[in-house]
Design a protein around this motif. Structure first.
Motif, PDB file in Angstrom:
ATOM      1  N   GLU A  35       0.826  -1.208   0.000  1.00  0.00           N
ATOM      2  CA  GLU A  35       0.000   0.000   0.000  1.00  0.00           C
ATOM      3  C   GLU A  35       0.859   1.256   0.000  1.00  0.00           C
ATOM      4  O   GLU A  35       0.593   2.203  -0.723  1.00  0.00           O
ATOM      5  N   GLU A  36       1.903   1.248   0.803  1.00  0.00           N
ATOM      6  CA  GLU A  36       2.792   2.410   0.889  1.00  0.00           C
ATOM      7  C   GLU A  36       3.530   2.631  -0.431  1.00  0.00           C
ATOM      8  O   GLU A  36       3.635   3.752  -0.917  1.00  0.00           O
ATOM      9  N   VAL A  37       4.053   1.574  -1.000  1.00  0.00           N
ATOM     10  CA  VAL A  37       4.819   1.685  -2.242  1.00  0.00           C
ATOM     11  C   VAL A  37       3.924   2.104  -3.406  1.00  0.00           C
ATOM     12  O   VAL A  37       4.318   2.911  -4.244  1.00  0.00           O
ATOM     13  N   LEU A  38       2.713   1.557  -3.466  1.00  0.00           N
ATOM     14  CA  LEU A  38       1.841   1.804  -4.613  1.00  0.00           C
ATOM     15  C   LEU A  38       0.919   3.006  -4.440  1.00  0.00           C
ATOM     16  O   LEU A  38       0.236   3.379  -5.388  1.00  0.00           O
ATOM     17  N   ARG A  39       0.921   3.613  -3.272  1.00  0.00           N
ATOM     18  CA  ARG A  39       0.041   4.751  -3.021  1.00  0.00           C
ATOM     19  C   ARG A  39       0.283   5.841  -4.060  1.00  0.00           C
ATOM     20  O   ARG A  39       1.397   6.235  -4.339  1.00  0.00           O
ATOM     21  N   GLY A  40      -0.782   6.306  -4.659  1.00  0.00           N
ATOM     22  CA  GLY A  40      -0.677   7.387  -5.637  1.00  0.00           C
ATOM     23  C   GLY A  40      -0.345   6.923  -7.041  1.00  0.00           C
ATOM     24  O   GLY A  40      -0.360   7.698  -7.967  1.00  0.00           O
ATOM     25  N   ARG A  41      -0.068   5.657  -7.196  1.00  0.00           N
ATOM     26  CA  ARG A  41       0.279   5.163  -8.535  1.00  0.00           C
ATOM     27  C   ARG A  41      -0.891   4.458  -9.207  1.00  0.00           C
ATOM     28  O   ARG A  41      -0.774   3.997 -10.318  1.00  0.00           O
ATOM     29  N   GLY A  42      -2.001   4.372  -8.538  1.00  0.00           N
ATOM     30  CA  GLY A  42      -3.146   3.657  -9.063  1.00  0.00           C
ATOM     31  C   GLY A  42      -3.910   4.410 -10.131  1.00  0.00           C
ATOM     32  O   GLY A  42      -4.665   3.829 -10.882  1.00  0.00           O
ATOM     33  N   GLU A  43      -3.735   5.710 -10.188  1.00  0.00           N
ATOM     34  CA  GLU A  43      -4.460   6.516 -11.159  1.00  0.00           C
ATOM     35  C   GLU A  43      -3.681   6.593 -12.470  1.00  0.00           C
ATOM     36  O   GLU A  43      -2.502   6.899 -12.489  1.00  0.00           O
ATOM     37  N   VAL A  44      -4.371   6.300 -13.553  1.00  0.00           N
ATOM     38  CA  VAL A  44      -3.766   6.382 -14.882  1.00  0.00           C
ATOM     39  C   VAL A  44      -4.564   7.406 -15.668  1.00  0.00           C
ATOM     40  O   VAL A  44      -5.787   7.321 -15.749  1.00  0.00           O
ATOM     41  N   SER A  45      -3.877   8.373 -16.245  1.00  0.00           N
ATOM     42  CA  SER A  45      -4.573   9.433 -16.972  1.00  0.00           C
ATOM     43  C   SER A  45      -5.021   8.928 -18.347  1.00  0.00           C
ATOM     44  O   SER A  45      -4.501   7.955 -18.883  1.00  0.00           O
ATOM     45  N   GLU A  46      -5.978   9.630 -18.902  1.00  0.00           N
ATOM     46  CA  GLU A  46      -6.474   9.316 -20.246  1.00  0.00           C
ATOM     47  C   GLU A  46      -5.325   9.431 -21.263  1.00  0.00           C
ATOM     48  O   GLU A  46      -5.221   8.640 -22.185  1.00  0.00           O
ATOM     49  N   GLU A  47      -4.467  10.405 -21.057  1.00  0.00           N
ATOM     50  CA  GLU A  47      -3.308  10.608 -21.943  1.00  0.00           C
ATOM     51  C   GLU A  47      -2.375   9.390 -21.918  1.00  0.00           C
ATOM     52  O   GLU A  47      -1.896   8.941 -22.959  1.00  0.00           O
ATOM     53  N   ILE A  49      -3.204   6.339 -21.169  1.00  0.00           N
ATOM     54  CA  ILE A  49      -3.910   5.236 -21.825  1.00  0.00           C
ATOM     55  C   ILE A  49      -3.782   5.362 -23.331  1.00  0.00           C
ATOM     56  O   ILE A  49      -3.459   4.382 -24.019  1.00  0.00           O
ATOM     57  N   GLN A  50      -4.006   6.555 -23.876  1.00  0.00           N
ATOM     58  CA  GLN A  50      -3.917   6.781 -25.317  1.00  0.00           C
ATOM     59  C   GLN A  50      -2.502   6.522 -25.829  1.00  0.00           C
ATOM     60  O   GLN A  50      -2.315   5.916 -26.884  1.00  0.00           O
ATOM     61  N   ARG A  51      -1.503   6.978 -25.083  1.00  0.00           N
ATOM     62  CA  ARG A  51      -0.111   6.770 -25.491  1.00  0.00           C
ATOM     63  C   ARG A  51       0.219   5.280 -25.528  1.00  0.00           C
ATOM     64  O   ARG A  51       0.813   4.790 -26.479  1.00  0.00           O
ATOM     65  N   TYR A  52      -0.192   4.553 -24.486  1.00  0.00           N
ATOM     66  CA  TYR A  52       0.070   3.109 -24.444  1.00  0.00           C
ATOM     67  C   TYR A  52      -0.618   2.413 -25.617  1.00  0.00           C
ATOM     68  O   TYR A  52      -0.038   1.557 -26.269  1.00  0.00           O
ATOM     69  N   TYR A  53      -1.847   2.804 -25.908  1.00  0.00           N
ATOM     70  CA  TYR A  53      -2.600   2.226 -27.025  1.00  0.00           C
ATOM     71  C   TYR A  53      -1.879   2.467 -28.348  1.00  0.00           C
ATOM     72  O   TYR A  53      -1.728   1.559 -29.160  1.00  0.00           O
ATOM     73  N   LYS A  54      -1.397   3.695 -28.551  1.00  0.00           N
ATOM     74  CA  LYS A  54      -0.700   4.029 -29.797  1.00  0.00           C
ATOM     75  C   LYS A  54       0.659   3.340 -29.902  1.00  0.00           C
ATOM     76  O   LYS A  54       1.100   2.978 -30.990  1.00  0.00           O
TER      77      LYS A  54
END
Length: 110
Positions: A35-47, A49-54
């Motif tokens: 929880e401590e290590v991953l805190r704040g990393r759970g949110e992925v922006s739309e940008e 997602i689009q970059r990964y898709y491309k």
């Protein structure tokens, strides 16, 4: 109340119970660390997602699907007759039902 009764009976001193308590303690510590290590990393922006898709288009494409049909015959003259009729434009399905061996009719399309 149940906890106090278990302690009164000395269950907290049994070897197998102590091992379970230790395992549970480890699991709790591991969860806390994650929880401590991953805190704040759970949110992925739309940008992102689009970059990964491309950047990974092959991961998002369905493989090409090809249907293969065949007619199974038992003699060369029959084969030549079927090929001739196909080349003259007769429908595959009509020729398949007329010429295909009975055993093979279930496997006419793969």
């Amino acid at each position: 109340m149940l906890y106090q009764e278990a302690k009164k009976k000395g269950l907290d001193k049994k070897k197998e119970i102590l091992a379970k308590i230790e395992d549970a303690g480890r699991a709790i510590l591991i969860d806390a660390l994650l929880e401590e290590v991953l805190r704040g990393r759970g949110e992925v922006s739309e940008e992102e997602i689009q970059r990964y898709y491309k950047e990974n288009p092959t991961l998002f494409k369905e493989p090409q699907e090809i249907k293969i049909r065949h007619i199974v015959v038992n003699t060369e003259p029959t084969l030549k007759e079927v090929v001739t009729k196909l080349s003259q434009g007769e429908p595959f399905e009509k020729l398949a039902s007329a010429y295909m061996l009975v055993i093979s009719k279930r496997m006419g399309e793969i």
